[in-house]
Design an enzyme around this catalytic site. Structure first.
Site, PDB file in Angstrom:
ATOM      1  N   SER A  87      -4.142  23.220  -0.605  1.00  0.00           N
ATOM      2  CA  SER A  87      -4.426  22.698   0.741  1.00  0.00           C
ATOM      3  C   SER A  87      -5.649  21.788   0.755  1.00  0.00           C
ATOM      4  O   SER A  87      -5.779  20.951   1.650  1.00  0.00           O
ATOM      5  CB  SER A  87      -4.631  23.846   1.733  1.00  0.00           C
ATOM      6  N   ASP A 261       1.493  29.124   5.990  1.00  0.00           N
ATOM      7  CA  ASP A 261       1.138  29.253   4.573  1.00  0.00           C
ATOM      8  C   ASP A 261       0.910  30.717   4.173  1.00  0.00           C
ATOM      9  O   ASP A 261       1.385  31.159   3.122  1.00  0.00           O
ATOM     10  CB  ASP A 261      -0.141  28.434   4.345  1.00  0.00           C
ATOM     11  N   HIS A 334       2.397  27.692  -3.978  1.00  0.00           N
ATOM     12  CA  HIS A 334       2.920  26.478  -3.342  1.00  0.00           C
ATOM     13  C   HIS A 334       4.020  25.873  -4.211  1.00  0.00           C
ATOM     14  O   HIS A 334       4.147  26.230  -5.383  1.00  0.00           O
ATOM     15  CB  HIS A 334       1.803  25.446  -3.176  1.00  0.00           C
TER      16      HIS A 334
HETATM   17 ZN   LIG Z   1      -1.604  28.072   0.548  1.00  0.00          ZN
END
Ligand SMILES: [Zn+2]
Length: 371
Positions: A87, A261, A334
């Protein structure tokens, strides 16, 4: 003759219909003010297409606010040093238009500061804001105001709220302002600088001034399943109201649905879906604002996908709620899949293509004519 007239009449109706349909389309696009004055940039952290699809499937295909988007694109999210971004690098790409290494906030791969679109908007006299559901010092909002080599330097990131002139910021992360190694209380320093600091949603909603800092939790705010309630859509609406009042030149705001997330990292579909629903409520608030205020552009995207979510077939029976599909995660991290871009309002047509994540802030800066 009578027959001829009838045919002509029918033909006239068809032509009129075609013309009016065509005119309707042209008119709709002409109605969109080509001059972009306000930008609402919304980032669903970890919100890939599967997260949006799972949310839609879960509510029986009832359309999300996202489906009101007028133009759709896709963004490539890789960072300077990794095909799968974090991020920090993705936030920096979306904020500054520069690809950097994972972990870096507002600096290039050589650790040199790069100015963000929010900072440029401030310099150009626009009002600016940041709204998040995690800490305001966490990677995504941090990338819009701070310049540090590591996302973990959250006490240093908090100091950037004193260095910029952001009009409004809201989220969690109070401890990085008040419970610090250097003993400073940044909330007092922010008050001295003219901010009203508040710690409850009610105090956000009743605020009447022009500079507001809201720190509603020590670090991350609660998740939706832990009872966060309507904070994000309400705070977004209030922030838009304050920013519109603060500058005749327009505004730039970044709104983050931060915890989609978290659901991906936890491999928990109920978190992914409830956080996406909440983010979509805020998207609805932004689209409604754009409807009322020509010259407003809303761009919604993600920094990356989280969890490698897929939706394989479960028991193939539509009559059984929640049993037609399963939600499966292929990783706790991710992924490098493209993420969707949804655009609405003035200038939205510019986002209907496949692009690099860094192209998004470049386009926004051009449309706002930032120098
Ligand atoms: Zn993350």
């Amino acid at each position: 003759m009578k027959r001829m007239t009838k045919h002509l009449f029918v033909a006239a109706i068809i032509v009129a219909g075609l013309v009016s349909a065509d005119y309707g389309y042209a008119k709709k696009n002409k109605n969109v003010d080509p001059e972009v004055k306000n930008v609402i940039f919304m980032i669903g952290d970890g919100m890939g297409l599967a997260q949006v699809a799972a949310t839609t499937v879960n509510q029986g295909y009832k359309p999300l606010n996202l489906e009101r988007a007028q133009f759709i694109g896709l963004a490539k999210t890789y960072s300077a040093n990794n095909r799968v971004t974090d991020s920090a690098a993705a936030g920096t790409a979306l904020a500054t238009g520069t690809k950097t290494n994972n972990g870096a906030i507002g600096v290039d791969p050589d650790k040199q500061p790069v100015k963000s679109i929010l900072e440029k908007a401030e310099e150009n006299g626009l009002a600016t804001g940041l709204v998040a559901t995690y800490s305001v010092t966490n990677a995504t909002p941090a990338a819009f105001i701070a310049h540090v080599e590591s996302r973990n330097m959250e006490e240093q990131i908090a100091e950037y709220y004193l260095k910029t002139d952001v009009d409004v910021f809201m989220g969690g992360g109070k401890k990085f302002f008040t419970d610090r190694k250097d003993g400073r209380d940044l909330t007092e320093e922010l008050e001295d600088k003219g901010y009203t600091m508040v710690y409850e949603l009610d105090d956000i909603l009743s605020f009447k001034g022009d500079r507001l800092g809201a720190l509603l939790s020590s670090n991350a705010m609660p998740k939706m399943i832990e009872g966060r309630g309507d904070y994000l859509p309400l705070a977004t609406g209030k922030a838009l109201e304050i920013l519109q009042k603060n500058s005749d030149k327009g505004f730039f705001i970044m709104v983050e649905g931060s915890q989609i997330d978290s659901g991906g990292h936890k491999k928990d579909a109920s978190v992914v879906i409830s956080e996406t629903v909440d983010f979509d409520q805020a998207v609805g608030v932004a689209f409604d604002f754009a409807d009322r205020n020509p010259g407003t552009l809303v761009v919604v995207t993600a920094d990356h996908e989280t969890g490698g979510l897929s939706i394989p077939s479960g028991k193939p029976d539509f009559s059984l709620p929640d049993q037609g599909v399963k939600y499966e995660f292929s990783t706790g991290g991710h992924t490098g899949i493209f993420v969707p871009i949804y655009a609405y309002g003035a200038g939205a047509e510019n986002f209907s293509r496949i692009m690099e994540n860094i192209d998004i802030p470049h386009l926004l800066e051009q449309l706002l004519k930032l120098k």
